[in-house]
Each structure stands twice: as C-alpha cells, then as structure tokens.
Write a protein that holds these residues in place. Structure first.
Motif, PDB file in Angstrom:
ATOM      1  N   UNK B 275       0.840  -1.196   0.000  1.00 25.45           N
ATOM      2  CA  UNK B 275       0.000   0.000   0.000  1.00 25.45           C
ATOM      3  C   UNK B 275       0.880   1.252   0.000  1.00 25.45           C
ATOM      4  N   UNK B 276       1.953   1.207   0.779  1.00 24.36           N
ATOM      5  CA  UNK B 276       2.889   2.334   0.843  1.00 24.36           C
ATOM      6  C   UNK B 276       3.466   2.610  -0.553  1.00 24.36           C
ATOM      7  N   UNK B 277       3.945   1.560  -1.205  1.00 28.24           N
ATOM      8  CA  UNK B 277       4.552   1.730  -2.532  1.00 28.24           C
ATOM      9  C   UNK B 277       3.480   2.130  -3.551  1.00 28.24           C
ATOM     10  N   UNK B 278       2.293   1.549  -3.429  1.00 25.95           N
ATOM     11  CA  UNK B 278       1.203   1.908  -4.335  1.00 25.95           C
ATOM     12  C   UNK B 278       0.872   3.394  -4.231  1.00 25.95           C
ATOM     13  N   UNK B 279       0.894   3.918  -2.995  1.00 26.36           N
ATOM     14  CA  UNK B 279       0.627   5.341  -2.797  1.00 26.36           C
ATOM     15  C   UNK B 279       1.720   6.188  -3.439  1.00 26.36           C
ATOM     16  N   UNK B 280       2.969   5.762  -3.253  1.00 26.03           N
ATOM     17  CA  UNK B 280       4.095   6.481  -3.871  1.00 26.03           C
ATOM     18  C   UNK B 280       3.932   6.506  -5.386  1.00 26.03           C
ATOM     19  N   UNK B 281       3.614   5.340  -5.954  1.00 30.33           N
ATOM     20  CA  UNK B 281       3.451   5.238  -7.404  1.00 30.33           C
ATOM     21  C   UNK B 281       2.382   6.198  -7.874  1.00 30.33           C
ATOM     22  N   UNK B 282       1.252   6.159  -7.196  1.00 31.05           N
ATOM     23  CA  UNK B 282       0.130   7.016  -7.580  1.00 31.05           C
ATOM     24  C   UNK B 282       0.539   8.492  -7.487  1.00 31.05           C
ATOM     25  N   UNK B 283       1.238   8.838  -6.422  1.00 32.16           N
ATOM     26  CA  UNK B 283       1.631  10.231  -6.224  1.00 32.16           C
ATOM     27  C   UNK B 283       2.602  10.678  -7.318  1.00 32.16           C
ATOM     28  N   UNK B 284       3.508   9.797  -7.697  1.00 35.91           N
ATOM     29  CA  UNK B 284       4.478  10.177  -8.729  1.00 35.91           C
ATOM     30  C   UNK B 284       3.776  10.356 -10.069  1.00 35.91           C
ATOM     31  N   UNK B 285       2.829   9.448 -10.373  1.00 36.25           N
ATOM     32  CA  UNK B 285       2.091   9.610 -11.631  1.00 36.25           C
ATOM     33  C   UNK B 285       1.326  10.934 -11.592  1.00 36.25           C
ATOM     34  N   UNK B 286       0.649  11.175 -10.493  1.00 36.33           N
ATOM     35  CA  UNK B 286      -0.250  12.308 -10.394  1.00 36.33           C
ATOM     36  C   UNK B 286       0.482  13.644 -10.336  1.00 36.33           C
ATOM     37  N   UNK B 287       1.553  13.704  -9.561  1.00 33.20           N
ATOM     38  CA  UNK B 287       2.266  14.973  -9.368  1.00 33.20           C
ATOM     39  C   UNK B 287       3.525  15.054 -10.218  1.00 33.20           C
TER      40      UNK B 287
END
Lengths: 276, 331
Positions: B275-287
């Motif tokens: 979940x931690x890595x998934x959040x990082x991935x999402x944040x990098x895509x988004x921002x």
C-alpha cells in the motif's frame, strides 16, 4: 470391550427455524475410534445437523451428551473447546494464507521480540508441516506455501491434521470427498481411517454410498430431518442404502407413485412436503 | 534467482515494479530530471496525505470491507478543528481531540452498521459519506455563518502537525512513515494481522475459529475514519483554515493506491508495504507529470493504465504464489 458411554450422543434433537421444522427427533451415538456415516440427499437436514453439533445453531429441543454428560453449545467456540471440529468440503478456507498462518488462525503462537509480542512464523510453519506430514502427506514441506496452491486432498489433510493437533476428539467431515477426483477421494478416505486409528470419533457426511461403505462402522440415513434408518456395517447392501436415501422407499416404488399421482390429478405433479 | 522468485510471490511485488516502470516512463518519455523529481516536495506531500488514509482503507479491504466515507472525514476533521479552536477560540488540544472524536464516532457508526446489518459496507459508507457532508456544511453555516473557517494554531501544534520542513516538505510525511512502520509491524508481525487476513479469506470460518470478527471490523472502521480526520486536522493546522469542500478525490485516490499496491479487492491478500509503494506510485504519476514535458491532461490516462497494469500483474503474481511448489530440498 467394556461399555463406555459414547463420546457424543444426540437424544431427540429438534431444530426449527421459526415455523419450519428442519430436524425432528434425531438420536445418534458415536464412539471413540468409530466412523459414523451420515447419509442423506440434499435438503435432508445434514448441514443443519452438523451446524447444531458445531455450535453454530442451538437445538430447539433435545439433549447433546458428551461422555455421558449433557452439554450445551451456545457458540461455535463451545463445541470447539469440547473437541468437536468440523472440516468442510474444501478443507482450508483461507486459500491466500500460508500453511503455517492458516493452521494457527485464532490461536497464533507468539514469541517475545524486544518489548513486543510477535507472531512466531517459524514455529507455526514447523508445527503445521510436521502435523500434516504425520498424516502421510510428505509432499508438504514448506509452511510458507499458500493453502490455495494445495490439491483438494492435501487441503483436507491439512484441515484434519489441524483439528487433530488442536485436540479434536470428534471430527465432523462435511462432504470431504464430494469435490475430489477418484484418486484424491481414496486419499481422503485413507486419512479418515488414520483419524479413526488414532481413536477419534468421525462423523462422515456424504451422499456417496461407496465412500461411506469404504470407511463406515455405523450408518444413519437422514430423510426430511429424521433418522430414517440406523444400522451397522454389513447390515445392509449398497442398493438398499441408495433406495433409503432416495426417500425411504425403493426407486421403483417412487416412480410408480409419481406416475399414478400425475394420472389421477390431471397431469399435475405431487405437492412437495415443504408445507407439512 | 531464488530470491527474485521469492520477491515475485510477495503481494507488493507488482507495486514495486509499477513504481519503477512509472519512473522509467517519465524519464524516457517525459525527460524528467531524476534529481529534480526526488528533491521535489509536491508529490511526497501528496503521497503522505493520501498514504495515511490509504493504509487503513487497505486493511479494511484486506478484511473484506470498503470505506468511502473518508471523503467526508477529511473536511470533517479540518472543520471540527477550525470551528472549535478557530471560531470558538478553544485550546487547540480541544479542537484536535474533537476532530479525532468525530473520526472515532463515524468509524463506530460505519462499523456497527456493517456488522449488524447485511448491507454491504460500500453502501453504508456511501450513506455516511453523504450524510457527513450535509452535517459539516450545515453545522459550519449554522455555527459560524460561513463555509470556510480560519484557524490560528499555536506554535507547538504547528511544529508537530503543520510544519514545513525546509520550507517545502510537510511534517505529515514523517507521520506517514511512522504510521506505516507501526501498521506494517502490527499487520505482518503480530497475531492481529493474521486475523485481518483470515477475515478477508472467510469471515464465517474466522468467527468460528474464535476471532472477534465484529470487534476487529469496528476497530478497522474507526482507524480509517480517524486517520482521515487526522489528515484533515493536520491540513487545517498547516493552512490556517478549513473548508467544507474537498476530500472527495481521496476516495478514488486511496482505492487506486491500495489496489495498485497489491491488495485484492475482495479481501484476504495484500501488504502494508505494498500500500505504501502503491501510494508512492500514484503520487508520482499524479504529481510527477508536472516535471515532464507531457501535457498534464494525460495524467489520468496514465493513472488508468497503471492501475490496470498493476492489477494485471497482481493477478499473475498471485497465481505464481498459489502454484508455487518448492524444489525437492534446499539447504
């Protein structure tokens, strides 16, 4: 052998859900090292009976005795504490958990890790693997494998090994062979024999008469919530048992009566007994 | 080789590969300067705010439930803090406790409704989501006459909850990392984690094995609602004000992060690290798209593709984990 009280005895067990009577005056006994086969067609009340024994349902009337003493199961835990374990058709119910973890769900071994109490994975895996290997499943040697990766027979063995490890005295097997192939089923039956050899009382639920005859010492046929027949090994033939399961009368009689009804009632089928 | 195979069977495998793939994609096609990306605060701040909510939402998903009321709990947390401590000028501690209490309360409501009825938790939390939005808006207008409330938090509260480290990185990042470590420890190293996975695998069996499934469910709902309220509270303290709107993006963002992180939507499988890595991935895509030459209007397309690819990989790796049979003997 001296006459010891049966490990589990049911006396006149009734169970109804509201106005619907599901079980009616069920009386059964099972002794140590004995396999009681519970036969019955779908809807005969087998599942309700198992759930009553496992403490999921509470009997409406009647008594459950263990070792001659009346007992009361208010929760599944009560039955489990008394050594009654149920193993369902698919064995392990947590396919995405590891063998070691699923083996100890609810009773996880723990160890101290600094100030914290942590799950002892190594111990859990070792115990689980050893327990299942003792039942002759030597292919299982890694407790980190996921339960869902095991074959049907292996899962049954794991579930039975688990029950035995946690001190089960009565093993309720709910259709253990129904979902298995011929070879796997033979395997599961061998495990039933092994459990029996270890002095457990086994209640084996099935509608496959062949499987029942292969391991059973004592048979009960359930029809519409009542015990229609109660007999010991070699007292009845396979055909007689099949006929019993089909409704207490021979298949031929049944067909004849249906046809007779249809003719005399302008082509309508006989009513079912749901409204009785 | 063996270690690599072992890695692929873990629930977080796909999320780590997705993360690397997204970074590689941005570098190759977006001309991203990695040192600039890793030095930037925007996506880390974004990830931390999202991540604190995503972990309990993910745990609920592992246990077989869903909580979308978090969308209303973030403004609920910030508004409660701002109304109590800003408008009524009560000590900030009262505002903070108020915000967290609202979280606990809504969590209890969600949890009890879920365990006492047969209504799916998605519907129950949809109800509490909309209801809470109504409560926040009317309470704010009724009490303060405004939909936006200013808050002036004392220095210590700013330091702990609303500080900008180095003038750019929100202190909530540290909260996120600490909470991740605590959650990861509890879920993967203690017996309670085992209960959550068992509940997601088969709730009835778990109950029959003596796990207090109802209590665990209610606690998980309390954790998710309270975490969302906590994020809202930190935002109010950081930005010196609170608005009734906002927070709805968190619902989908959290679910995408959790699923991309390897949690099985139907429960029973997943990990906190995932979940931690998934959040990082999402944040990098988004921002991270702001660091590329790619038109940022494409970012949702990339998120959609990432989600599908991540879930596809999750399926493959889960199959791998299930069919895994160890070699005869390893020493």
């Amino acid at each position: 052998m001296t006459e010891r009280p049966p490990i589990l005895e049911l006396r006149d067990i009734d169970k109804s859900f509201g106005p619907i009577d599901v079980l009616h005056k069920i009386s059964l006994k099972v002794h140590e090292g004995e396999v009681l086969c519970l036969l019955g067609d779908n809807g005969a009340g087998k599942s309700t009976l198992i759930k009553t024994l496992a403490g999921v349902h509470k009997a409406t009337a009647g008594t459950i005795l263990m070792d001659g003493e009346p007992v009361e199961f208010n929760r599944p835990r009560d039955a489990a504490d008394r050594g009654i374990a149920t193993v369902h058709q698919f064995g392990g119910t947590f396919p995405l958990m590891s063998i070691g973890r699923s083996f100890f769900v609810g009773v996880e071994p723990t160890k101290q890790w600094g100030p914290f109490t942590v799950f002892d994975r190594k111990k859990a895996n070792e115990i689980a693997v050893k327990a299942v290997q003792d039942f002759g499943i030597t292919r299982i040697n890694d407790g980190d494998r996921l339960v869902g990766g095991l074959s049907g027979g292996e899962r049954q063995s794991l579930a039975i090994a688990r029950a035995v490890y946690f001190g089960a005295r009565v093993l309720i097997l709910d259709e253990p062979t129904a979902a298995l192939g011929v070879k796997q089923a033979a395997h599961a039956l061998r495990i039933v024999n092994e459990a029996k050899r270890r002095g457990l009382a086994v209640i084996f639920i099935t509608h496959q008469v062949m499987h029942a005859l292969a391991v059973g010492d004592h048979f009960a046929v359930l029809i519409r919530g009542s015990v229609a027949a109660d007999f010991r090994k070699n007292e009845k033939t396979r055909e007689e048992i099949t006929d019993l399961m089909a409704g207490g009368e021979s298949m031929a009689d049944l067909e004849a009566s249906v046809e007779g009804y249809v003719e005399s009632h302008e082509g309508r089928l006989p009513p079912t007994n749901a409204d009785e | 080789m063996n270690a690599f195979g072992h890695f692929l069977r873990r629930p977080e495998a796909a999320s780590i590969i997705s993360l690397l793939a997204v970074i590689a994609f941005y570098v190759i096609f977006g001309g991203v300067d990695l040192s600039k990306l890793f030095g930037a605060a925007s996506w880390v701040n974004f990830a931390a705010n999202l991540g604190i909510v995503a972990i309990p939402v993910g745990l609920l998903m592992i246990s077989g439930e869903l909580d979308i009321s978090i969308g209303a709990m973030i403004p609920a947390g910030s508004m409660t803090t701002a109304i109590l401590s800003g408008y009524y000028e009560l000590p900030i501690l009262v505002g903070m406790l108020g915000a967290l209490s609202v979280g606990v309360l809504v969590g209890i409501v969600n949890g009890l409704l879920t365990v006492r009825t047969t209504v799916p938790s998605l519907i129950i939390t949809l109800g509490t989501l909309v209801a809470m939005q109504g409560i926040i808006l009317s309470a704010s207008v009724l009490l303060t006459g405004n939909a936006s409330v200013p808050l002036d938090a004392p220095a210590w509260a700013k330091f702990v909850f609303g500080q900008l480290i180095g003038g750019s990185h929100q202190i909530i990042i540290i909260w996120w990392v600490v909470l991740t470590v605590i959650f990861a420890f509890v879920v993967h190293r203690t017996r309670y984690g085992n209960w959550i996975f068992a509940m997601g695998g088969d709730r009835d069996s778990a109950r029959n094995l003596g796990i207090p499934t109802n209590r665990v469910t209610v606690i998980l709902f309390i954790l998710s609602a309270t975490s969302a309220a906590f994020v809202g509270m930190c935002q109010a303290i950081l930005f010196n004000s609170a608005q009734v709107s906002g927070g709805m993006n968190f619902i989908f963002n959290a679910i995408v992060s959790v699923v991309a992180g390897g949690v099985l939507l139907t429960g029973g499988f997943g990990s906190v690290i995932g979940i931690f890595v998934g959040t990082l991935t999402f944040a990098i895509v988004n921002q991270g798209i702001y660091f590329t030459q790619i038109d940022r209007n494409w970012s949702n397309l990339i998120i959609g593709v990432i989600l599908l690819v991540a879930v596809g990989m999750n399926e493959t790796f889960r199959e791998k984990a299930l069919s895994y049979v160890p070699k005869k003997k390893k020493t």
